[in-house]
Design a protein around this motif. Structure first.
Motif, PDB file in Angstrom:
ATOM      1  N   THR A 337       0.853  -1.191   0.000  1.00  0.00           N
ATOM      2  CA  THR A 337       0.000   0.000   0.000  1.00  0.00           C
ATOM      3  C   THR A 337       0.887   1.237   0.000  1.00  0.00           C
ATOM      4  O   THR A 337       1.812   1.338   0.803  1.00  0.00           O
ATOM      5  CB  THR A 337      -0.924   0.020   1.227  1.00  0.00           C
ATOM      6  N   TRP A 338       0.603   2.168  -0.889  1.00  0.00           N
ATOM      7  CA  TRP A 338       1.364   3.413  -0.937  1.00  0.00           C
ATOM      8  C   TRP A 338       0.881   4.373   0.150  1.00  0.00           C
ATOM      9  O   TRP A 338      -0.324   4.581   0.317  1.00  0.00           O
ATOM     10  CB  TRP A 338       1.220   4.093  -2.302  1.00  0.00           C
ATOM     11  N   TYR A 339       1.851   4.973   0.870  1.00  0.00           N
ATOM     12  CA  TYR A 339       1.551   5.982   1.888  1.00  0.00           C
ATOM     13  C   TYR A 339       2.344   7.248   1.597  1.00  0.00           C
ATOM     14  O   TYR A 339       3.520   7.189   1.212  1.00  0.00           O
ATOM     15  CB  TYR A 339       1.883   5.464   3.288  1.00  0.00           C
ATOM     16  N   HIS A 340       1.700   8.373   1.796  1.00  0.00           N
ATOM     17  CA  HIS A 340       2.343   9.666   1.586  1.00  0.00           C
ATOM     18  C   HIS A 340       2.978  10.137   2.890  1.00  0.00           C
ATOM     19  O   HIS A 340       2.321  10.150   3.934  1.00  0.00           O
ATOM     20  CB  HIS A 340       1.326  10.705   1.102  1.00  0.00           C
ATOM     21  N   ASN A 341       4.254  10.508   2.830  1.00  0.00           N
ATOM     22  CA  ASN A 341       5.008  10.942   4.000  1.00  0.00           C
ATOM     23  C   ASN A 341       5.356  12.424   3.891  1.00  0.00           C
ATOM     24  O   ASN A 341       5.762  12.894   2.815  1.00  0.00           O
ATOM     25  CB  ASN A 341       6.302  10.141   4.137  1.00  0.00           C
ATOM     26  N   TYR A 360       0.263   9.674   5.643  1.00  0.00           N
ATOM     27  CA  TYR A 360      -1.128   9.734   5.209  1.00  0.00           C
ATOM     28  C   TYR A 360      -1.452   8.578   4.268  1.00  0.00           C
ATOM     29  O   TYR A 360      -0.605   8.125   3.502  1.00  0.00           O
ATOM     30  CB  TYR A 360      -1.400  11.041   4.454  1.00  0.00           C
ATOM     31  N   GLU A 361      -2.700   8.142   4.344  1.00  0.00           N
ATOM     32  CA  GLU A 361      -3.199   7.223   3.332  1.00  0.00           C
ATOM     33  C   GLU A 361      -3.458   7.998   2.036  1.00  0.00           C
ATOM     34  O   GLU A 361      -3.438   9.227   2.017  1.00  0.00           O
ATOM     35  CB  GLU A 361      -4.471   6.545   3.837  1.00  0.00           C
ATOM     36  N   ALA A 362      -3.706   7.282   0.962  1.00  0.00           N
ATOM     37  CA  ALA A 362      -3.832   7.928  -0.347  1.00  0.00           C
ATOM     38  C   ALA A 362      -4.977   8.929  -0.395  1.00  0.00           C
ATOM     39  O   ALA A 362      -4.937   9.895  -1.163  1.00  0.00           O
ATOM     40  CB  ALA A 362      -4.014   6.869  -1.433  1.00  0.00           C
ATOM     41  N   ASP A 363      -6.014   8.739   0.419  1.00  0.00           N
ATOM     42  CA  ASP A 363      -7.148   9.667   0.408  1.00  0.00           C
ATOM     43  C   ASP A 363      -6.952  10.846   1.349  1.00  0.00           C
ATOM     44  O   ASP A 363      -7.872  11.643   1.544  1.00  0.00           O
ATOM     45  CB  ASP A 363      -8.445   8.932   0.762  1.00  0.00           C
ATOM     46  N   GLY A 364      -5.755  10.969   1.945  1.00  0.00           N
ATOM     47  CA  GLY A 364      -5.465  12.082   2.835  1.00  0.00           C
ATOM     48  C   GLY A 364      -5.730  11.805   4.298  1.00  0.00           C
ATOM     49  O   GLY A 364      -5.438  12.645   5.153  1.00  0.00           O
ATOM     50  N   ARG A 412       5.997  22.876  -4.642  1.00  0.00           N
ATOM     51  CA  ARG A 412       5.207  23.447  -3.568  1.00  0.00           C
ATOM     52  C   ARG A 412       4.756  22.313  -2.657  1.00  0.00           C
ATOM     53  O   ARG A 412       4.317  21.263  -3.130  1.00  0.00           O
ATOM     54  CB  ARG A 412       3.983  24.182  -4.128  1.00  0.00           C
ATOM     55  N   VAL A 413       4.878  22.509  -1.347  1.00  0.00           N
ATOM     56  CA  VAL A 413       4.514  21.462  -0.391  1.00  0.00           C
ATOM     57  C   VAL A 413       3.093  20.983  -0.684  1.00  0.00           C
ATOM     58  O   VAL A 413       2.162  21.770  -0.781  1.00  0.00           O
ATOM     59  CB  VAL A 413       4.635  21.980   1.056  1.00  0.00           C
ATOM     60  N   GLY A 414       2.948  19.679  -0.827  1.00  0.00           N
ATOM     61  CA  GLY A 414       1.666  19.075  -1.157  1.00  0.00           C
ATOM     62  C   GLY A 414       1.493  18.735  -2.616  1.00  0.00           C
ATOM     63  O   GLY A 414       0.540  18.036  -2.980  1.00  0.00           O
ATOM     64  N   ASP A 415       2.400  19.200  -3.489  1.00  0.00           N
ATOM     65  CA  ASP A 415       2.252  18.937  -4.930  1.00  0.00           C
ATOM     66  C   ASP A 415       2.181  17.450  -5.248  1.00  0.00           C
ATOM     67  O   ASP A 415       1.465  17.034  -6.161  1.00  0.00           O
ATOM     68  CB  ASP A 415       3.426  19.553  -5.707  1.00  0.00           C
ATOM     69  N   ASN A 416       2.950  16.632  -4.509  1.00  0.00           N
ATOM     70  CA  ASN A 416       3.014  15.218  -4.874  1.00  0.00           C
ATOM     71  C   ASN A 416       1.900  14.376  -4.255  1.00  0.00           C
ATOM     72  O   ASN A 416       1.890  13.159  -4.392  1.00  0.00           O
ATOM     73  CB  ASN A 416       4.384  14.615  -4.528  1.00  0.00           C
ATOM     74  N   MET A 417       0.947  15.026  -3.565  1.00  0.00           N
ATOM     75  CA  MET A 417      -0.215  14.281  -3.079  1.00  0.00           C
ATOM     76  C   MET A 417      -1.072  13.784  -4.231  1.00  0.00           C
ATOM     77  O   MET A 417      -1.786  12.786  -4.105  1.00  0.00           O
ATOM     78  CB  MET A 417      -1.058  15.170  -2.159  1.00  0.00           C
ATOM     79  N   ASP A 418      -1.011  14.472  -5.358  1.00  0.00           N
ATOM     80  CA  ASP A 418      -1.871  14.136  -6.491  1.00  0.00           C
ATOM     81  C   ASP A 418      -1.027  13.947  -7.743  1.00  0.00           C
ATOM     82  O   ASP A 418       0.085  14.448  -7.844  1.00  0.00           O
ATOM     83  CB  ASP A 418      -2.893  15.246  -6.723  1.00  0.00           C
ATOM     84  N   GLU A 419      -1.596  13.234  -8.701  1.00  0.00           N
ATOM     85  CA  GLU A 419      -0.919  13.036  -9.971  1.00  0.00           C
ATOM     86  C   GLU A 419      -0.797  14.353 -10.735  1.00  0.00           C
ATOM     87  O   GLU A 419      -1.528  15.315 -10.469  1.00  0.00           O
ATOM     88  CB  GLU A 419      -1.693  12.012 -10.799  1.00  0.00           C
TER      89      GLU A 419
END
Length: 788
Positions: A337-341, A360-364, A412-419
């Motif tokens: 499972t991919w997690y955002h750090n 964070y999980e993929a949905d935030g 910008r911080v948060g850019d890689n949360m989304d494609e």
């Protein structure tokens, strides 16, 4: 006259009437370069896009205005730059001033670096540059624009009556080609590609060690599967990623990334997936990641537990930090499972430095976090990232993607949360390549993922290789609004009806699935959200089909000593239906209301009592002709008390006071749970629009009237949404996108959003005519025509 100034930490514009704040722009930051462009027009003709005596301001590519001049003038002859006299002890820096009327300068040339022209002597009284047949006065060394194609330059000068001239110098900049994106508006990102300072899109499959764009040092053995290498995906939604592989019990692999610009504070973000690998054995499988000084002194580190114990039963995908003595877990994930750090660090905080780590999980959704943890050792700057497997804990694999560094101009911080959008170009393997994105630039290593930012953008690539210069033409593209309104529709809008507001109204829940926010126990039948029943849209259906098992939905809330609950229920057949309020113990300290199978309504305080003993209110008459399956609006006011008595509650049904002062079943210090229960066989119950008075977005009586169901989509993962009617301050959207129904007539609506990093987004303003009215709305008939 017109101008721009920074004062009191605000951007201001000088226009008619004085100096005013520029609306919609963030406060300026120290030690940050801003690209400023001002367009103006003094004449009646000659410049498209502006009226006479108007100007606009572009800051980092975003346009503000148009504005009227502070004072009308037929021409502008002076640019005046000043620090001002009121606020001392500060500096500001200026670079690359360009004028559109200069023959050698084109608008936008100073957005990226150029070629430095040097010559001797360069201190003559007058010097003139010839550039491709155009001429301009220069004052010494000069930066030439980086334009693709063949170019010719000469320099001439005069000093003490003597003339000077260079020979003609020709050079070329080879054109490159951007393959994607193209000059269109995009409404969705490229699947599997995530923006970052390092995203590995430029690395071919199985690139290993220092050949990887992010890795500067490596130890290991490719043939022995001690590797740090890149892989092509897709792997659970990510297309290119870094992999750490270790299949040897007697060795390990390590890799180091050296920051080009060591930082004393900042934010680091990345995606991480862990895999236990293998199919048998009891081997513990760990990797680690360290953040440290260049002399290997550790600031902080994390241990990644891909597998503990056997392959099937072992605990997987956990993350722990080192507290100076031992590993302390703070996030319990799932295998594959991919997690955002996200890591925030500050070397100057506290005595050693501090960091916070969020996963964070993929949905935030936040999986786990640690906040303000002391560094293991003090240091002035953070210099590098160290990846390592461990010698005895082998056969695990960790996967990494989209490292983003806050100090990179393009991230910008948060850019890689989304494609994002994949940038591809030819040639893409030159010695040095630089991407210009709007007004920011960064070195890239090949194909690159652009951030998913709404609005218009310009990209251009400059490069050097084999002694040659390369450049693409500027490419413009756009991304539609992150938030798009689907309904209400533009123009005349006829609401579908049946949507009743509540803390839980189930409007956004999927038909056939469990209601969101509720614990479902359905071993005695089936519980699901359905499209509607008898005038109510999107409701919960509870259907008991057997006399055994449980049929219940439960919601848990913080302890409440008093409050009000409102909801709708519609019994379909005569059976027992219980609404239970409790503080966790189902047998004591409860409020129990029952729609009884004998057709009456009862409550339980240790024994059953019929409500309204005169039988004036029997619900049985409402589930047969002429009523047929009536929706009961139930309101309960409660007060808990363990000193004077056990507590009491009042009941209203369909706006009528049925009774007051009913007692709880036992001492009740507070309530924290509500259950809808069908305890017996063959019951069928519908539930809708449950409202809690302690919900800040719900007010008593909200669910008595129908609401307006709004639909919208977002192409980014946002954590908050709000709406505004008639440009009023935004109101948080809850209860399944259901809002208070606007009155009959014309309205505007706009949707607002915010991500977990505070970045704000808005939809377009939607105008609509709401063709909905209730009995309280006045409708005037002006004329009636009769025709034979």
């Amino acid at each position: 006259m017109f101008g721009v100034r920074i004062i009191d930490n605000n951007w201001k514009v000088g226009r008619v009437g004085g100096w005013f704040d520029i609306a919609g722009i963030a406060a300026p930051q120290n030690n940050v370069w801003y690209h400023i462009r001002i367009d103006f027009k003094c004449s009646i003709g000659g410049y498209d896009g502006l009226d006479q005596y108007d100007f606009n301001v572009h800051i980092n590519g975003v346009e503000y205005g148009d504005y009227d001049f502070l004072g009308n003038q037929d021409a502008i002859g002076v640019v005046y730059m000043t620090t001002g006299a009121v606020f001392p002890n500060y500096k500001f820096y200026i670079d690359a001033v360009g004028y559109s009327w200069n023959d050698v300068y084109e608008v936008g040339n100073n957005k990226h670096e150029g070629l430095l022209l040097t010559f001797d002597p360069n201190d003559l009284d007058y010097m003139l540059l010839g550039y491709d047949g155009q001429h301009t006065e220069i004052y010494g060394d000069f930066v030439l624009p980086l334009d693709g194609g063949e170019h010719s330059i000469t320099v001439a000068g005069e000093h003490d009556g003597d003339l000077y001239q260079s020979g003609s110098l020709s050079y070329s900049i080879i054109n490159m080609l951007i393959n994607s994106p193209t000059s269109i508006e995009y409404d969705e990102p490229d699947p599997g590609y995530y923006p970052g300072t390092y995203g590995f899109e430029s690395d071919t499959h199985n690139t290993n060690g220092v050949a990887v764009s992010m890795i500067d040092e490596w130890t290991g053995n490719w043939g022995s599967y001690l590797r740090i290498h890149t892989n092509d995906g897709p792997l659970y939604g990510h297309n290119k990623y870094l992999r750490i592989s270790d299949s040897q019990s007697g060795g390990k692999t390590t890799g180091v990334h050296n920051f080009d610009n060591p930082q004393s504070s900042g934010t680091i973000e990345f995606w991480l997936l862990m895999s236990g690998s293998g199919s048998t054995g009891s081997t513990n499988r760990y990797n680690e990641i360290h953040f440290r000084k260049s002399d290997n002194t550790i600031a902080f580190r994390a241990q990644l537990k891909m597998l503990e114990g056997g392959h099937v039963s072992g605990d997987r995908a956990d993350v722990a930090y080192y507290d100076g003595n031992s590993w302390v877990g703070f996030a319990d994930g799932e295998d594959l499972t991919w997690y955002h750090n996200r890591i925030d660090f500050d070397c100057t905080s506290g005595t050693k430095g501090k960091y916070s780590w969020y996963i964070y999980e993929a949905d935030g959704t936040l999986l786990g976090s640690i906040i303000d943890i002391d560094f293991e050792y003090a240091m002035i700057t953070l210099d590098e990232i160290y990846f390592t497997s461990t010698t005895s804990h082998y056969r695990g694999n960790s996967f990494w993607d989209a490292f983003g560094f806050s100090w990179n101009d393009l991230y910008r911080v948060g850019d890689n949360m989304d494609e994002g959008l994949l940038l591809t170009f030819d040639p893409n393997d030159l010695d040095y390549m630089e991407l210009l994105y709007d007004s920011d630039s960064t070195e890239i290593f090949g194909d690159f993922v652009l951030p998913w930012d709404e609005g218009s953008h310009i990209v251009q690539i400059s490069a050097e290789g084999n002694g040659q210069l390369y450049q693409t033409s500027p490419l413009s593209y756009s991304i539609e609004k992150i938030i798009t309104i689907e309904s209400p529709l533009e123009g005349n809008y006829f609401p579908t009806g049946g949507h009743y507001y509540g803390s839980y109204s189930f409007e956004s829940d999927t038909n056939g699935e469990d209601p969101s926010g509720w614990l479902v126990k359905e071993t005695g039948g089936e519980i699901s959200v359905i499209s509607g029943f008898n005038g109510h849209s999107k409701i919960v259906q509870m259907f008991r089909t057997t006399s055994t098992g449980t049929m219940k939905i439960s919601n848990f809330f913080s302890d409440r000593e008093y409050g009000t609950l409102e909801f709708y229920v519609a019994p379909y057949i005569l059976e027992n239906y219980d609404i239970i309020l409790s503080h966790g113990n189902p047998d004591t300290g409860t409020l129990v209301l029952r729609f009884d199978q004998d057709g009456t309504i009862k409550y339980f305080d240790g024994s059953w009592h019929q409500i309204d003993e005169n039988d004036n209110f029997q619900y049985s008459k409402y589930i047969k002709s002429p009523y047929y399956y009536h929706w009961f609006h139930v309101k309960i006011d409660f007060t808990c008390d363990t000193i004077i008595q056990d507590g009491w509650w009042d009941l209203e049904i369909d706006g009528k006071s049925i009774g007051t002062g009913y007692e709880f079943n036992g001492a009740t210090p507070h309530l924290s749970q509500i259950d809808f229960d069908i305890p017996d066989d063959n019951g069928l119950l519908f539930v809708d629009a449950i409202g809690f008075s302690w919900d800040s977005q719900y007010s008593e009586g909200n669910n008595l009237e129908e609401g307006l169901y709004i639909e919208f989509t977002s192409s980014k993962s946002l954590t908050w949404y709000g709406y505004s009617i008639e440009n009023a301050p935004p109101i948080t959207i809850t209860s399944g996108n259901l809002i208070t129904m606007p009155a009959y007539g014309e309205h505007t609506i706009q949707i607002f959003g915010e991500d977990s990093y505070g970045n704000e987004y808005t939809s377009e303003v939607r105008s609509f005519f709401n063709y909905y009215f209730d009995e309280s709305d006045e409708v005037t008939i002006n004329r009636i025509f009769f025709q034979r």
